[in-house]
Scaffold this motif. Structure first.
Motif, PDB file in Angstrom:
ATOM      1  N   UNK B  81       0.872  -1.175   0.000  1.00 20.38           N
ATOM      2  CA  UNK B  81       0.000   0.000   0.000  1.00 20.38           C
ATOM      3  C   UNK B  81       0.909   1.224   0.000  1.00 20.38           C
ATOM      4  N   UNK B  82       0.845   1.978  -1.091  1.00 28.69           N
ATOM      5  CA  UNK B  82       1.841   3.007  -1.314  1.00 28.69           C
ATOM      6  C   UNK B  82       1.791   4.098  -0.249  1.00 28.69           C
ATOM      7  N   UNK B  83       0.598   4.509   0.168  1.00 28.51           N
ATOM      8  CA  UNK B  83       0.522   5.541   1.198  1.00 28.51           C
ATOM      9  C   UNK B  83       1.103   5.038   2.520  1.00 28.51           C
ATOM     10  N   UNK B  84       0.917   3.782   2.815  1.00 32.27           N
ATOM     11  CA  UNK B  84       1.497   3.224   4.038  1.00 32.27           C
ATOM     12  C   UNK B  84       3.012   3.213   3.950  1.00 32.27           C
ATOM     13  N   UNK B  86       4.766   5.311   2.265  1.00 31.95           N
ATOM     14  CA  UNK B  86       5.168   6.708   2.452  1.00 31.95           C
ATOM     15  C   UNK B  86       5.205   7.042   3.933  1.00 31.95           C
ATOM     16  N   UNK B  90       8.548   8.152   6.007  1.00 29.92           N
ATOM     17  CA  UNK B  90       8.543   9.372   6.819  1.00 29.92           C
ATOM     18  C   UNK B  90       8.809   9.036   8.281  1.00 29.92           C
ATOM     19  N   UNK B  91       8.165   7.978   8.743  1.00 34.86           N
ATOM     20  CA  UNK B  91       8.337   7.586  10.146  1.00 34.86           C
ATOM     21  C   UNK B  91       9.774   7.225  10.465  1.00 34.86           C
ATOM     22  N   UNK B 109       7.353   8.939  -5.955  1.00 32.76           N
ATOM     23  CA  UNK B 109       6.538  10.145  -5.903  1.00 32.76           C
ATOM     24  C   UNK B 109       6.477  10.692  -4.481  1.00 32.76           C
ATOM     25  N   UNK B 110       6.384   9.804  -3.497  1.00 33.30           N
ATOM     26  CA  UNK B 110       6.305  10.248  -2.111  1.00 33.30           C
ATOM     27  C   UNK B 110       7.608  10.889  -1.660  1.00 33.30           C
ATOM     28  N   UNK B 114       8.836  13.968   0.883  1.00 32.24           N
ATOM     29  CA  UNK B 114       9.428  13.633   2.180  1.00 32.24           C
ATOM     30  C   UNK B 114      10.880  14.069   2.278  1.00 32.24           C
TER      31      UNK B 114
END
Lengths: 368, 330, 309
Positions: B81-84, B86, B90-91, B109-110, B114
């Motif tokens: 899951x791409x947003x996860x 990302x 970030x985390x 893309x993310x 970031x």
């Protein structure tokens, strides 16, 4: 009154029992359950930006969930959330690619609207198939989900692909960076909280208002309660079933648009699977809706809770270095336990009985 | 309706209270970067599939372990899951990792959002050949077509029917580079037909198996493929006694008597270079390629598979040729 | 295109179709029994993943294929017990309890695989068993009668299930409980017990389906099913709750998939058309249903929890 409070505590107890199972799993993996709980809570609520992330994660769930409530109250089971999200995302992406220079205050609502249209079409199709061709909606929505994934791959690797990718030859299935004018404005600096969140909440409120405060909603619920009685009262069962699915799909479509224009990368990108883009919001939204008793307003806190579970789980995975699969299994256990706990059952049953969800005597009886 | 009112708020209030308690008693923020035990480098990997999948993700985890440095490694895998992903990238940056490896083309893309937010962190992104103008992002990619070409030429030497089959996932990324290189090498080596099937999924093992079966029905007698679903195809090849060529990781364990060779990604070759640059203050901005010349790509032969006389020498010569540029992979 | 219509290729395609259809058929038949009794189980995919993992693990540890099949069946039985308790005795809403089981099965099978196995290791696959005489029929024999035992079982279960539902007392109970549980109850049929047994049957067959999938492939991976269980549920509707219809659906699905793969291998479908071609199974299933539109009679009590009035 005491019964009422007790009644509310039982599902909580069920959740705690589920967490106990999770604790056991953590222990066998060599991790501390307390550290696990701490990580989950920290991940979901640990800071302003994390709470914002939870809200953002919950947004598609609110939308899909609200859409589900409309469909279910009309006695239609919409499992097509994944496909409807994708359809909305694709159409909104096309719009953003076509009109990149429109000012933001026009483009943002426009992409959200296109999302609604895209999802709406993908809801209308199974709706119409059910109403006019007696094709069962569980079948058609599951199939359309599959179709949309492949269609998304086709578009993102073909007509919509980032021209840069073609040049570089890597052909990643993604679009070019979409117009900044379409980016969902952030509400709180330093967080990811964007207007998608209030949009989703408004949509859920809107769903409630439509269902209970408008003649349209009355007709939808009437069809859900009893198609025969509805028809006898002059209400078109076919049209309302189609309408319900269309509305349901359009809410999912808005979720898709929000996923694209609220994303980190500001573009639509896929890894080839459905869940890679949607994050399984199409399925999780169903859970959120049913946890909320099929009431659009209660879907909001229910989706927030689910969103917290999901963001907490990624933190859990990262901090404790346990496999992500643990969190998935834990989610499943929580769903099973909470839905099995008796007062929830009783309350849901009554609420569902009132929705007329399961009062049909046959799939096509009463269809004109 | 009364009970509803009690349920919702009750649950929320109690959870909210727990959250406040939890965060109040919780551990403080992550340690500062670079201050792991004994100065170990803190590295994090975010990968889209399982880190022991004998394919893409595993290659990076293995490579980080192979670096000759003290490394404290955290891995988040299975993040398709791409947003996860990302959020994980970030985390990890927030947690104070020195290096965050975004091991998935779709994560690029993310990174644009970031990376600028964490100027002291080095991000590594692959497979990609462009750093997108970001000063703290290194890009890495495999010249998968090179190994593909070598594999293809060996395959051509082995085939008796002249027909070779390929099972691929989706026509993108290093999969398409490998497959195109393989096809070119095989045809140049004398194969009459190279049939390529893209199943459309990275994970559908059953479909990959049947794709291999479909090839076998067309007189294919050598097979190759890429991506994690390929384990299904290898099984079919093994049962049919058909030789297999692997890529991304050493796939010998999947069919010990029939895997001929695998193009293995040894990312550590470029990882070392990137880390050296980081030590000297350059946190990113360059693109790297693993290829046969720099040892980042290695054709690992399966000793248990007996190659006909001369084939091994020809393969080694071909590797030589690609390395010094005399052979083009088309 | 001409190459496709050679006999050997057609035969191979048919064999491939039947192999692909096997897990769908097993899971779908089981779901049919459950749905006829009024119970919708959306957790089939999760059950299949769990049974697939445990079957795989059994072969890995013991090398015994038939023990593995049995283990798959037992896992299905256990999950069926769980689902039965949740659905029949706790009267939980079937839609989400099913999805809960799906999420649980997906996560637990993945977790167990990572912890207990790690890197995928191939195992023995189900051997093909030639049926004497029938397998000697030219071409047709090769396609139909040189398959593995679980495939034969799956197709045998079609008439068995049909007969069970149509001609046995138990089948009558299932149907009446699914159509009119109040009446059945007043006639002395235990709605709970009938549904419970139907759920056990359904989930056991899902367990067999998971075993069939993994043992045909000889390897396990997280999310091996890739949504197969949901398609199996959809096929029940396609088949109008009749085993023969369900078989038709499974075969249609298998044939379209096998044909697409064959056409890709032959180059009839160019690489650029790959994605669109992948839509074919789903699109054709919907089209088939529209074309064959008929008044279907769903079990009237489907998804309604039973409460005595």
């Amino acid at each position: 009154m005491i019964k009422g409070v007790l009644g509310a505590l039982v599902p909580l107890l069920a959740a705690l029992v589920a967490f106990a199972f999770g604790a056991m799993m953590l222990v066998t993996l060599g991790a501390s359950p307390l550290a696990g709980l701490d990580a989950m809570l920290d991940g979901a609520f640990g800071s302003g930006s994390r709470i914002a992330a939870t809200a953002v994660k919950a947004t598609p769930l609110i939308l899909v969930g609200a859409g589900i409530t409309i469909a279910f109250r009309t006695s239609v089971i919409n499992i097509g959330g994944e496909g409807q999200i994708i359809a909305g995302a694709l159409l909104s992406t096309v719009v953003a690619l076509s009109f990149p220079n429109l000012p933001a205050f026009i483009l943002v609502p426009l992409v959200l609207l296109s999302g609604a249209v895209g999802g709406g079409i993908l809801g209308a199709v199974p709706g119409a198939l059910k109403a006019y061709a007696s094709v069962n909606e569980i079948l058609s929505t599951i199939m359309l989900n599959l179709v949309m994934v492949q269609f998304m791959n086709f578009l993102l690797r073909g007509p919509l692909i980032d021209p840069f990718e073609l040049e570089a030859g890597t052909r990643i299935p993604q679009t070019q960076r979409l117009s900044d004018n379409a980016t969902l404005p952030t509400l709180l600096d330093g967080t990811r909280l964007h207007i998608g969140v209030p949009v989703a909440i408004c949509a859920a409120v809107g769903a409630y208002l439509i269902l209970w405060r408008t003649p349209t909603g009355f007709r939808l619920r009437a069809v859900g309660y009893s198609p025969e009685a509805a028809r006898a009262a002059g209400i078109s069962v076919k049209r309302n079933i189609t309408l319900a699915m269309t509305l349901s799909g359009s809410l999912g479509g808005i979720a898709g648009a929000i996923l694209v224009f609220g994303s980190e990368g500001q573009r639509m990108v896929t890894d080839g699977s459905a869940a890679g883009f949607t994050g399984s919001a199409g399925f999780n939204g169903i859970v959120a809706a049913l946890f909320g008793g099929l009431h659009p307003l209660w879907t909001i806190p229910s989706a927030m809770l689910f969103g917290a579970l999901l963001t907490g789980a990624t933190q859990l995975q990262r901090v404790l270095q346990v496999p992500a699969a643990l969190a998935v299994a834990l989610n499943g256990i929580i769903v099973i336990f909470v839905i099995s706990s008796t007062p929830v059952r009783g309350w849901l049953q009554r609420s569902l009985a009132n929705s007329g969800m399961f009062n049909r005597s046959s799939d096509t009886a009463g269809m004109d | 309706m009364k009970r509803q009112w009690r349920l919702g708020p009750a649950v929320l209030v109690i959870l909210g209270a727990l959250a406040l308690v939890g965060t109040a008693c919780g551990d403080d923020d992550a340690p500062a970067s670079g201050s792991g035990e004994g100065g170990a480098l803190r590295v994090a990997i975010v990968a889209p599939s399982a880190s022991d999948d004998l394919a893409f993700s595993q290659s990076m985890v293995d490579s980080v372990h192979a670096i000759e440095r003290d490394v404290e490694l955290s891995v988040t895998d299975g993040t398709f899951i791409i947003e996860d992903a990302a959020a994980a990238i970030r985390g990890y940056a927030e947690d104070g990792n020195d290096v965050v490896i975004a091991h998935g083309t779709q994560f690029g893309a993310s990174l644009i959002e970031i990376a600028p937010a964490f100027p002291d962190v080095t991000f590594m992104w692959g497979t990609a050949s462009d750093t997108q103008g970001l000063a703290n992002v290194f890009a890495y990619s495999p010249a998968a077509d090179e190994g593909g070409y070598v594999n293809g030429s060996i395959a051509a030497a082995l085939t008796k029917t002249g027909v070779i089959g390929v099972v691929g996932p989706i026509e993108a990324g290093d999969a398409v580079a490998y497959i195109n290189g393989f096809k070119a090498g095989a045809l140049a080596g004398g194969a009459s037909e190279v049939n390529v099937t893209y199943t459309g999924s990275f994970g559908d093992v059953a479909l990959a198996a049947e794709a291999a079966e479909a090839h076998l029905a067309n007189d294919v007698d050598v097979l190759t493929g890429t991506a994690q679903m390929v384990v299904g195809a290898v099984g079919v090849a093994a049962d049919a006694g058909v030789p297999w060529f692997g890529t991304q990781a050493n796939q010998t364990s999947l069919a010990p008597s029939l895997v001929v060779a695998s193009q293995v990604y040894h990312w550590e070759v470029v990882l070392e270079e990137m880390l050296t640059l980081r030590d000297s203050g350059v946190l990113g901005g360059q693109a790297f390629e693993v290829n046969l010349a720099n040892g980042g790509l290695v054709i690992e032969f399966n000793d248990a598979y007996e190659l006909p006389a001369g084939v091994r020498d020809a393969a080694d010569a071909m590797i030589e040729g690609i390395t010094n540029g005399t052979v083009s992979t088309g | 295109m001409g190459e496709f219509f050679t006999l050997s290729v057609l035969v191979a395609t048919a064999a491939s179709a039947i192999r692909l259809a096997t897990p769908y058929l097993l899971a779908s038949l089981g779901e049919t029994v459950g749905q006829r009794s009024g119970v919708l189980n959306l957790g089939v995919d999760g059950v299949m993943l769990l049974s697939a993992f445990f079957s795989y693990w059994t072969v890995l540890e013991t090398g015994n294929l038939w023990l593995a099949v049995l283990v798959g069946l037992v896992v299905g039985l256990v999950m069926g017990f769980l689902y039965g308790v949740i659905t029949v005795f706790l009267n939980a809403t079937q839609g989400i309890s099913g999805i809960g089981i799906f999420i649980f099965g997906l996560g637990l099978s993945d977790l167990l695989f990572r912890q207990l196995v790690g890197t995928p290791k191939p195992v023995r696959r189900l051997p093909n068993v030639d049926i004497p005489l029938l397998s000697d029929i030219p071409h047709l024999g090769e396609a139909l009668f040189q398959r593995n035992l679980l495939t034969y079982l799956a197709f045998l279960l079609v008439p068995v299930t049909a007969l069970l539902l149509a001609r046995t007392t138990f089948g009558l109970n299932i149907r009446s409980v699914g159509d009119n549980p109040q009446a059945a109850d007043s006639l002395g049929v235990s709605v709970e017990r009938t549904r419970f047994v139907a759920i056990l049957i359904g989930n056991s067959m899902a367990g067999l389906a998971g075993a069939a999938l993994v043992l045909q492939l000889g390897i396990f991976q997280p999310n091996l099913t890739q949504g197969l269980g949901f398609i199996a549920v959809a096929l029940v509707y396609f088949g109008a709750w009749r085993p023969i219809g369900v078989m038709g659906g499974a075969l249609l699905y298998g044939f379209v998939n096998a044909t697409v793969l064959q056409w890709k291998a032959l180059g009839i479908i160019p690489v650029s058309g790959s994605d669109l071609a992948n839509m074919a199974p789903a699109v054709l299933t919907i089209l088939a249903l529209i074309v064959v539109a008929r008044r279907v009679h769903a079990p009237s009590a489907l998804t309604k929890p039973f409460t005595r009035h």
